[in-house]
Scaffold this motif. Structure first.
Motif, short mmCIF file in Angstrom:
data_model
loop_
_atom_site.label_atom_id
_atom_site.label_comp_id
_atom_site.label_asym_id
_atom_site.label_seq_id
_atom_site.Cartn_x
_atom_site.Cartn_y
_atom_site.Cartn_z
N ARG A 48 5.90 102.98 84.25
CA ARG A 48 5.17 101.78 83.88
C ARG A 48 5.52 101.28 82.47
N THR A 49 6.30 102.04 81.72
CA THR A 49 6.63 101.68 80.34
C THR A 49 7.42 100.38 80.30
N ILE A 50 7.00 99.44 79.48
CA ILE A 50 7.65 98.16 79.19
C ILE A 50 7.45 97.12 80.29
N GLN A 51 7.61 97.49 81.55
CA GLN A 51 7.60 96.50 82.62
C GLN A 51 6.23 95.86 82.81
N GLY A 52 6.25 94.56 83.04
CA GLY A 52 5.03 93.83 83.34
C GLY A 52 4.15 93.53 82.15
N TYR A 53 4.59 93.88 80.96
CA TYR A 53 3.74 93.72 79.79
C TYR A 53 3.32 92.26 79.56
N ALA A 54 4.27 91.34 79.65
CA ALA A 54 3.96 89.93 79.39
C ALA A 54 2.95 89.40 80.42
N LEU A 55 3.14 89.76 81.68
CA LEU A 55 2.22 89.30 82.72
C LEU A 55 0.84 89.90 82.55
N MET A 56 0.77 91.21 82.35
CA MET A 56 -0.54 91.86 82.23
C MET A 56 -1.27 91.43 80.97
N SER A 57 -0.54 91.21 79.89
CA SER A 57 -1.16 90.72 78.66
C SER A 57 -1.77 89.34 78.88
N HIS A 58 -1.02 88.48 79.59
CA HIS A 58 -1.51 87.13 79.87
C HIS A 58 -2.77 87.17 80.74
N LEU A 59 -2.75 87.97 81.79
CA LEU A 59 -3.92 88.05 82.67
C LEU A 59 -5.11 88.71 81.98
N ALA A 60 -4.85 89.74 81.18
CA ALA A 60 -5.94 90.39 80.44
C ALA A 60 -6.60 89.39 79.50
N PRO B 181 6.35 81.04 80.95
CA PRO B 181 5.97 80.10 82.02
C PRO B 181 5.73 80.80 83.36
N MET B 182 6.54 81.83 83.65
CA MET B 182 6.34 82.57 84.89
C MET B 182 4.97 83.25 84.90
N ALA B 183 4.61 83.92 83.80
CA ALA B 183 3.31 84.57 83.72
C ALA B 183 2.18 83.56 83.87
N HIS B 184 2.36 82.38 83.27
CA HIS B 184 1.35 81.33 83.38
C HIS B 184 1.21 80.86 84.83
N ALA B 185 2.34 80.68 85.51
CA ALA B 185 2.32 80.24 86.90
C ALA B 185 1.65 81.28 87.79
N ILE B 186 1.96 82.55 87.58
CA ILE B 186 1.33 83.61 88.37
C ILE B 186 -0.17 83.63 88.11
N ALA C 138 -5.62 72.03 86.84
CA ALA C 138 -5.09 73.31 86.36
C ALA C 138 -3.63 73.18 85.96
N LEU C 139 -2.87 72.43 86.73
CA LEU C 139 -1.45 72.24 86.40
C LEU C 139 -1.27 71.42 85.14
N ALA C 140 -2.26 70.59 84.82
CA ALA C 140 -2.15 69.71 83.66
C ALA C 140 -2.43 70.43 82.35
N VAL C 141 -2.99 71.63 82.42
CA VAL C 141 -3.26 72.39 81.20
C VAL C 141 -1.94 72.70 80.49
N GLU C 142 -1.97 72.71 79.17
CA GLU C 142 -0.74 72.92 78.41
C GLU C 142 -0.09 74.25 78.76
N TRP C 143 1.20 74.20 79.07
CA TRP C 143 1.95 75.40 79.42
C TRP C 143 2.51 76.05 78.16
N PRO C 144 2.72 77.36 78.19
CA PRO C 144 3.24 78.05 77.00
C PRO C 144 4.66 77.63 76.67
N GLU C 145 4.94 77.60 75.41
CA GLU C 145 6.30 77.28 74.95
C GLU C 145 7.23 78.45 75.23
N PRO C 146 8.49 78.16 75.55
CA PRO C 146 9.46 79.25 75.77
C PRO C 146 9.74 80.00 74.47
N GLU C 147 10.06 81.26 74.59
CA GLU C 147 10.41 82.08 73.44
C GLU C 147 11.93 82.26 73.37
N ARG C 148 12.44 82.36 72.17
CA ARG C 148 13.88 82.53 72.00
C ARG C 148 14.29 84.00 72.06
#
Length: 402
Positions: A171-183, A378-383, A103-113
């Motif tokens: 709930r506006t704005i917060q957690g969007y990146a994490l929830m989008s990743h999990l969804a 990367p944080m969302a991926h790790a979670i 699981a750790l070897a799977v390609e991790w997301p690239e950072p965004e600028r």
């Protein structure tokens, strides 16, 4: 004796008035105004604004001193680049031994600028249903996040609790990146609003969180979620509430308002730059924080009601049957210093029998998931890796029991 009894409360009231600051009067006036008929609901936001201003004033000295120190540090830009470049390495190392090597070897997301907050609209593509009621109060609403092509079998569920210093619970704005990743990975996510101070002092916050968890246990199957696997996560004040909810599942405390038979247990907890100790006043920063709790959030003195602050401290509620935990914090957090997370994790590892993961992001500050694209994905991926591992382990255990 009767006269002396009447004098006691009067003297205490006089002392409170003498100790009061301008911000205290503003908060008291706003709370009183919000209770007025007809116009009260229009005055209610003033209390939140005053409380946020009070909170900001408490943290401005630390923020300014940290910022100034960074500006004056030679080579700070190069240091920051190196810290950001280590995000993937540090994240993978934090999960080693918890998540499988494959699981750790799977390609991790690239950072965004760009700051993640700018991508809010893109993440909302997985917003399935908005403003669903989870309780009786008009503020008890949540959003449901899921893929439209969710598989037929029940999906694991995450209840996300936003932060806001216990005076802002939107709930506006917060957690969007994490929830989008999990969804995207097939989860159902519930992002909640909850009541906040000064109009709703502690413990309304945690009561609402438990109400949302109980609602999920009873109703999330209507949206394709699995009632039997509920995780919680939150940022800042939401991290505190997530941890406290995870450590007090089905505890009668804070659950008087829930229907009889409600299930408030959770199967995993993720705390993101949370505050885990409401008692400690050993440093100037922690003393200012407790003062803020006394004046704005709890509206009680820690000296007169120490049990309230202790019971609200996740670090004091750790027990051997705690659910699996992942704690995420930035090493340069000037709002909630990283020592909070370290001491909480140390306590968890001493007592709990469950998995305890700790991800300390080098150089990250408070609110990095909204402002720092290099670390958010990367944080969302790790979670996601952590939560999926806990879910798989739970499913495997259930099969073995059967």
């Amino acid at each position: 004796m009767a006269q002396r009894g009447r004098t006691g409360p009067t003297m205490r009231c006089m002392k409170r008035l003498l100790r009061a600051r301008p911000a205290d009067y503003v908060l008291a006036i706003s709370v009183a105004g919000a209770s007025l008929p007809l116009v009260g609901k229009h005055l209610k936001p003033l209390g939140g604004v005053a409380a946020i201003g009070f909170w900001g004033a408490r943290h401005t000295p630390d923020f300014l001193s940290t910022t100034a120190r960074d500006w004056l540090t030679p080579g700070i830009n190069e240091v920051r680049r190196e810290e950001r470049a280590r995000t993937h390495e540090v994240s993978a190392a934090a999960l080693r031994g918890i998540v499988s090597t494959d699981a750790l070897a799977v390609e991790w997301p690239e950072p965004e600028r760009t700051p993640p907050v700018w991508s809010a609209l893109r993440h909302r593509r997985h917003l399935h249903r908005s403003s669903v009621r989870y309780g009786d109060d008009q503020g008890h609403t949540l959003d449901v996040w899921r893929r439209e092509d969710l598989p037929a079998h029940p999906a694991p569920v995450l209840v996300f609790i936003p932060g806001g210093a216990w005076v802002h619970g939107s709930r506006t704005i917060q957690g969007y990146a994490l929830m989008s990743h999990l969804a995207e990975q097939g989860w159902v996510c519930l992002s909640i609003d909850y009541r906040v101070a000064p109009h709703h002092p502690w413990p309304h916050h945690i009561i609402d969180v438990k109400t949302a968890i109980a609602w999920a246990r009873a109703n999330v199957d209507k949206f394709g979620g699995d009632r039997n696997f509920i995780a919680v996560a939150g940022c800042s004040a939401g991290g505190h509430l997530s941890a406290l909810a995870g450590l007090t599942g089905n505890d009668s405390e804070y659950e008087d308002e829930l229907p009889e038979g409600s299930d408030t247990s959770v199967d995993a907890v993720v705390g993101i730059y949370g505050r885990y100790d409401w008692e400690d006043r050993s440093t100037a920063e922690r003393a200012r924080f407790v003062d803020f709790l006394e004046r704005v959030v709890v509206k009680r003195s820690i000296d007169r009601h120490p049990h309230v602050f202790r019971d609200a401290s996740p670090v004091a509620r750790v027990h051997r049957n705690a659910p699996p935990f992942l704690v995420v914090h930035g090493s340069r957090d000037s709002v909630i210093p990283v020592e909070q997370a370290r001491s909480f994790v140390e306590r968890l590892r001493e007592v709990s029998r469950s998995l305890v993961g700790y991800l300390e992001l080098p150089g990250a500050g408070h609110g990095f998931d909204l402002l720092d694209g290099a670390r958010t994905r990367p944080m969302a991926h790790a979670i996601g890796l952590f939560l999926n591992q806990v879910h798989r382990s739970r499913e495997q255990f259930a099969k073995e029991v059967i």
